[in-house]
Design a protein around this motif. Structure first.
Motif, PDB file in Angstrom:
ATOM      1  N   VAL A 189      -6.338   7.793  16.161  1.00  0.00           N
ATOM      2  CA  VAL A 189      -7.373   7.361  15.548  1.00  0.00           C
ATOM      3  C   VAL A 189      -7.917   8.549  14.596  1.00  0.00           C
ATOM      4  CG1 VAL A 189      -9.943   6.803  15.814  1.00  0.00           C
ATOM      5  CG2 VAL A 189      -8.048   5.940  17.250  1.00  0.00           C
ATOM      6  N   THR A 190      -8.027   9.651  14.714  1.00  0.00           N
ATOM      7  CA  THR A 190      -8.433  10.612  13.862  1.00  0.00           C
ATOM      8  C   THR A 190      -7.185  10.653  12.390  1.00  0.00           C
ATOM      9  OG1 THR A 190      -9.257  11.989  15.576  1.00  0.00           O
ATOM     10  CG2 THR A 190      -8.908  13.158  13.612  1.00  0.00           C
ATOM     11  N   HIS A 203      -5.331   8.241  11.528  1.00  0.00           N
ATOM     12  CA  HIS A 203      -5.938   7.057  10.480  1.00  0.00           C
ATOM     13  C   HIS A 203      -7.042   7.325   9.691  1.00  0.00           C
ATOM     14  CE1 HIS A 203      -5.958   2.789   9.840  1.00  0.00           C
ATOM     15  NE2 HIS A 203      -7.314   2.812  10.114  1.00  0.00           N
ATOM     16  N   ASN A 204      -7.792   7.708  10.224  1.00  0.00           N
ATOM     17  CA  ASN A 204      -9.163   7.889   9.612  1.00  0.00           C
ATOM     18  C   ASN A 204      -9.260   8.854   8.477  1.00  0.00           C
ATOM     19  OD1 ASN A 204     -10.447   5.906  11.260  1.00  0.00           O
ATOM     20  ND2 ASN A 204     -11.671   7.336  12.554  1.00  0.00           N
ATOM     21  N   THR A 205      -8.492   9.835   8.773  1.00  0.00           N
ATOM     22  CA  THR A 205      -8.296  10.992   7.854  1.00  0.00           C
ATOM     23  C   THR A 205      -7.502  10.554   6.786  1.00  0.00           C
ATOM     24  OG1 THR A 205      -8.491  12.602   9.863  1.00  0.00           O
ATOM     25  CG2 THR A 205      -7.295  13.197   7.621  1.00  0.00           C
ATOM     26  N   SER A 259      -7.028   7.507   5.630  1.00  0.00           N
ATOM     27  CA  SER A 259      -7.903   6.631   4.619  1.00  0.00           C
ATOM     28  C   SER A 259      -8.942   7.403   3.938  1.00  0.00           C
ATOM     29  CB  SER A 259      -8.748   5.688   5.769  1.00  0.00           C
ATOM     30  OG  SER A 259      -7.947   4.934   6.384  1.00  0.00           O
ATOM     31  N   ARG A 260      -9.467   8.451   4.355  1.00  0.00           N
ATOM     32  CA  ARG A 260     -10.242   9.264   3.549  1.00  0.00           C
ATOM     33  C   ARG A 260      -9.629  10.074   2.588  1.00  0.00           C
ATOM     34  NH1 ARG A 260     -14.441  13.612   6.414  1.00  0.00           N
ATOM     35  NH2 ARG A 260     -15.399  14.514   4.487  1.00  0.00           N
TER      36      ARG A 260
END
Length: 175
Positions: free
Chosen positions: A151-152, A154-156, A158-159
């Motif tokens: 999850v981290t 994936h979010n990273t 995207s960011r």
């Protein structure tokens, strides 16, 4: 578990310096900075009196964190092309000058964007994409679950994608 001594520091240096140096270089993009980080890390290790469970993992993570801290302090890291660091990393193929400039600009933008990430996310990203560790290895190393790592990351990603697009827009505006 070991408590580093002056004798063991020499052995640890011989065993781990290259890996520590390369990890720091992949993140900073600058061999002089990577050398400073690696040397500082071994100096700190020599002055510690606390036991360390897995010295190899400790040194590797400390090099990554040291490099990420440097990026955060500088906000825009001055980089050198990898072919100037040939004594440690060999570059086997040549490309056009335009693609080298584009690649260098992308690397600089990525380093800047990574330096803006929260520390834990930046470390996970570096371990996964610079050090090529799997999610399971990262989870074990960082004391978390594979799901949290996934999850981290994936979010990273995207960011970082959003931030790189913002930076690209600013670069194109100044041209």
């Amino acid at each position: 578990m070991i408590i580093p001594t002056m004798e063991s520091i020499s052995q640890l240096f011989a065993e781990h310096y290259r890996r520590v140096l390369l990890a720091a270089h992949r993140i900073t993009g600058n061999m002089a900075d990577a050398e400073d980080i690696a040397q500082g890390l071994f100096l700190r290790l020599a002055s510690t009196d606390r036991p360390i469970d897995n010295v190899g993992s400790y040194l590797h993570r400390a090099a990554i964190n040291g490099a990420l801290d440097l990026l955060r302090r500088r906000k825009s890291a001055a980089t050198e092309p990898l072919d100037q660091a040939v004594e440690v990393v060999s570059v086997s193929r040549r490309s056009s000058p335009e693609s080298e400039v584009s690649s260098r600009q992308l690397g600089e933008a990525l380093r800047t964007a990574i330096g803006e990430l929260p520390p834990r996310a930046a470390e996970m990203f570096a371990l996964r994409y610079f050090e090529e560790l799997g999610n399971k290895e990262i989870a074990t190393m960082m004391g978390t679950s594979q799901a949290a790592v996934a999850v981290t990351l994936h979010n990273t990603r995207s960011r970082l994608k959003k931030r790189l697009l913002e930076m690209d827009g600013k670069i194109n505006e100044t041209r």
